[in-house]
Design an enzyme around this catalytic site. Structure first.
Site, PDB file in Angstrom:
ATOM      1  N   ARG A  45       0.853  -1.130   0.079  1.00 26.19           N
ATOM      2  CA  ARG A  45       0.026  -0.162   0.011  1.00 26.19           C
ATOM      3  C   ARG A  45       0.856   1.283  -0.023  1.00 26.19           C
ATOM      4  NH1 ARG A  45      -5.089   0.668   2.743  1.00 26.19           N
ATOM      5  NH2 ARG A  45      -6.053  -1.513   2.954  1.00 26.19           N
ATOM      6  N   LYS A 145       1.962 -19.469   7.022  1.00 25.38           N
ATOM      7  CA  LYS A 145       1.102 -19.744   8.158  1.00 25.38           C
ATOM      8  C   LYS A 145       0.480 -18.609   8.855  1.00 25.38           C
ATOM      9  CE  LYS A 145       3.023 -20.499  12.284  1.00 25.38           C
ATOM     10  NZ  LYS A 145       3.655 -19.299  13.069  1.00 25.38           N
ATOM     11  N   LYS A 179      14.678 -25.549   6.923  1.00 28.00           N
ATOM     12  CA  LYS A 179      16.076 -25.591   7.730  1.00 28.00           C
ATOM     13  C   LYS A 179      16.644 -26.811   7.196  1.00 28.00           C
ATOM     14  CE  LYS A 179      13.949 -23.162  11.775  1.00 28.00           C
ATOM     15  NZ  LYS A 179      14.671 -22.104  11.689  1.00 28.00           N
ATOM     16  N   GLU A 213      12.144 -21.273  22.719  1.00 29.78           N
ATOM     17  CA  GLU A 213      12.365 -19.901  22.496  1.00 29.78           C
ATOM     18  C   GLU A 213      12.514 -18.911  23.850  1.00 29.78           C
ATOM     19  OE1 GLU A 213      10.807 -18.184  18.600  1.00 29.78           O
ATOM     20  OE2 GLU A 213       9.070 -18.917  19.621  1.00 29.78           O
ATOM     21  N   ASP A 232       0.689 -21.388  17.276  1.00 28.53           N
ATOM     22  CA  ASP A 232       1.985 -20.794  16.683  1.00 28.53           C
ATOM     23  C   ASP A 232       2.981 -21.547  16.323  1.00 28.53           C
ATOM     24  OD1 ASP A 232       3.235 -18.223  15.936  1.00 28.53           O
ATOM     25  OD2 ASP A 232       4.432 -18.536  17.762  1.00 28.53           O
ATOM     26  N   HIS A 237       5.093 -26.160  12.908  1.00 27.67           N
ATOM     27  CA  HIS A 237       6.620 -26.571  13.178  1.00 27.67           C
ATOM     28  C   HIS A 237       6.767 -27.835  13.702  1.00 27.67           C
ATOM     29  CE1 HIS A 237       6.975 -22.542  11.577  1.00 27.67           C
ATOM     30  NE2 HIS A 237       7.135 -22.037  12.807  1.00 27.67           N
TER      31      HIS A 237
END
Ligand code: BG6
Length: 475
Positions: A45, A145, A179, A213, A232, A237
């Protein structure tokens, strides 16, 4: 088909473009990996012109001094088009501009780096303006995703998209599959004959998969609060890693051969609702302070940590627990798989009930410190029969002495080449939602434990292990 490709990034003003997509494309360009010339068109945009887009990208993308000349060359094929993706006229104009830029027949890749709510409207716009027509070149669409928020919405989205596109045009991305260490799972299992005979319930006690994480939700609170750790990371994953760890050998390395086997694993995953043993099998947590993050509800019940004990009900894995865990605010960032093997049938070197002694395990370090460790016991020299844990290890960086390619580099290259093996097929996505929905149904009745940031999450997560099954890996 055409012998050039136009990669059109929709939502190009976002972080993903500068952090992952452009660097991935540039790296393939530098390494001369493109099968034919590639143009990149950023679409967003923002009222930028081409020069502005180029200078913004140049500022944000790190480029080694030595590659400066190649960067300029790459940039000479980078364009920008301001478009409002919510207006029909926008697509007509976009089609005109893309054709002008291309000059002749091209293959097109549309990368939807946009909010998931806009996926359908955007593909509808591209379709209506003729941009998905494949009479003179291929047209492929890449979606990030999350693909749906549950089984019903994923099915509906699949049905709508597949009305406008063939499955062979739709690339559902899960960047974990790009990966190098995740791709190596198949090579490790099926190129080396020594592990495969052990890879089943006869020899494996328990399999752990961790996506840990250290970061908190940061500025993504708004999105994260409606998603949580389950949607998430676990649904995508973690389940993708599980499918690669547990699948049968594919008949070939072709996209569908691999995906056929992965989907069978997901089909065999026991729904959390159907677990009947009375041990704990779900532990949820939320780090202290999460409710004060921007965009997060004050009374949020969203989990930032989830650990699940599950089973794959098939011949190979019958009875073997698979323990999956992911969380934010943990002590470090690490993704790993641990395959823990049975104790010997008879214990010559320790009391037979010493079930805390679990000498044999294979740790596949997905990231960081990519590598593989094989753990076993050795007799301490000079001792009677004192056993000491030892390991053999393989480290990517030491062994190859070169940079491990970024996931997006490989994935974008595969889309350009038309290789779908590292992308999720519609049935895979639906099967993973089937399992995830069943887990989510149980969540309101599962305690939400608070945990300190930088801790390993709720202590209760240890209760997912049986008496002789070891404990959570920390690397
Ligand atoms: C994304 C999640 O898919 O993966 C993020 O939305 C997460 O919350 C990220 O941080 C982790 O990716 P990586 O490659 O850093 O492990």
């Amino acid at each position: 088909m055409a012998d050039r490709t136009q990669v059109v990034i929709l939502g190009a003003s976002g972080d993903l473009t500068a952090r992952k997509l452009i660097p991935g494309l540039f790296q393939s360009f530098v390494e001369n990996r493109f099968p034919h010339p590639v143009q990149v068109v950023g679409v967003a945009r923002r009222p930028w012109d081409r020069a502005e887009f180029q200078s913004i990208i140049t500022e944000r993308v790190h480029c080694d001094e030595g590659d400066k000349a190649r960067w300029d060359e790459f940039m000479s094929e980078v364009y920008y088009q301001q478009t409002h993706l919510d207006s029909d006229d926008g697509y007509t104009e976009l089609a005109r501009t893309l054709n002008e830029i291309a000059g002749e027949a091209v293959n097109r890749v549309f990368y939807l780096a946009i909010k998931p709510e806009l996926f359908l409207a955007t593909v509808t716009g591209l379709h209506a303006s003729g941009l998905l027509d494949q009479s003179t070149g291929t047209a492929r669409v890449v979606v990030e995703k999350p693909f749906g928020t549950d089984l019903e919405s994923a099915r509906a989205l699949n049905a709508e998209l597949l009305r406008m596109l063939g499955e062979d045009q739709l690339y559902r991305i899960d960047h974990y599959l790009g990966k190098e260490t995740v791709q190596n799972l198949l090579a490790f299992r099926f190129r080396n004959a020594m592990f495969e005979p052990l890879w089943n319930h006869n020899h494996v006690e328990v399999v752990q998969i961790t996506v840990a994480e250290d970061v908190l939700v940061g500025d993504r609170g708004g999105y994260y609060d409606s998603s949580g750790a389950v949607r998430d990371i676990l649904q995508n994953h973690a389940l993708q890693i599980l499918a690669l760890v547990a699948m049968e050998p594919p008949s070939s390395l072709q996209g569908d051969a691999i995906r056929n086997e992965k989907v069978k694993v997901l089909e065999s995953l026991r729904c959390p609702k159907e677990v009947t043993d009375d041990r704990a099998h779900i532990v949820r947590g939320q780090y202290w302070g999460y409710r004060h993050e921007g965009g997060v509800a004050e009374d949020s019940q969203t989990e930032t940590y989830i650990a699940v004990r599950t089973y794959i009900d098939n011949w190979r894995w019958g009875g073997v627990p698979f323990l999956l865990r992911t969380g934010k605010g943990l002590p470090k960032r690490f993704t790993g798989i641990q395959v823990q093997f049975h104790m010997p049938p008879h214990s010559l070197f320790g009391p037979p009930d010493a079930c805390h002694l679990r000498p044999n395990a294979l740790n596949l370090r997905i990231q960081p410190h990519e590598g593989i460790d094989l753990h076993f016991d050795v007799k301490a020299p000079g001792s009677g029969n004192e056993m000491v844990p030892a390991k053999l290890n393989f480290n990517y960086e030491e062994f190859f002495n070169r940079r491990i390619p970024e996931a997006y580099q490989r994935l974008l290259l595969d889309v350009i080449k038309g290789d779908q093996s590292l992308f999720i097929r519609s049935d895979e996505v639906e099967e993973s939602w089937r399992w995830t929905d069943s887990l989510r149904e149980l969540m309101p009745d599962t305690e939400l434990h608070a945990y300190e940031p930088k801790s390993w999450g709720p202590d209760a997560a240890h209760s997912l292990f049986g008496e002789c099954e070891g404990r959570w890996a920390k690397e």
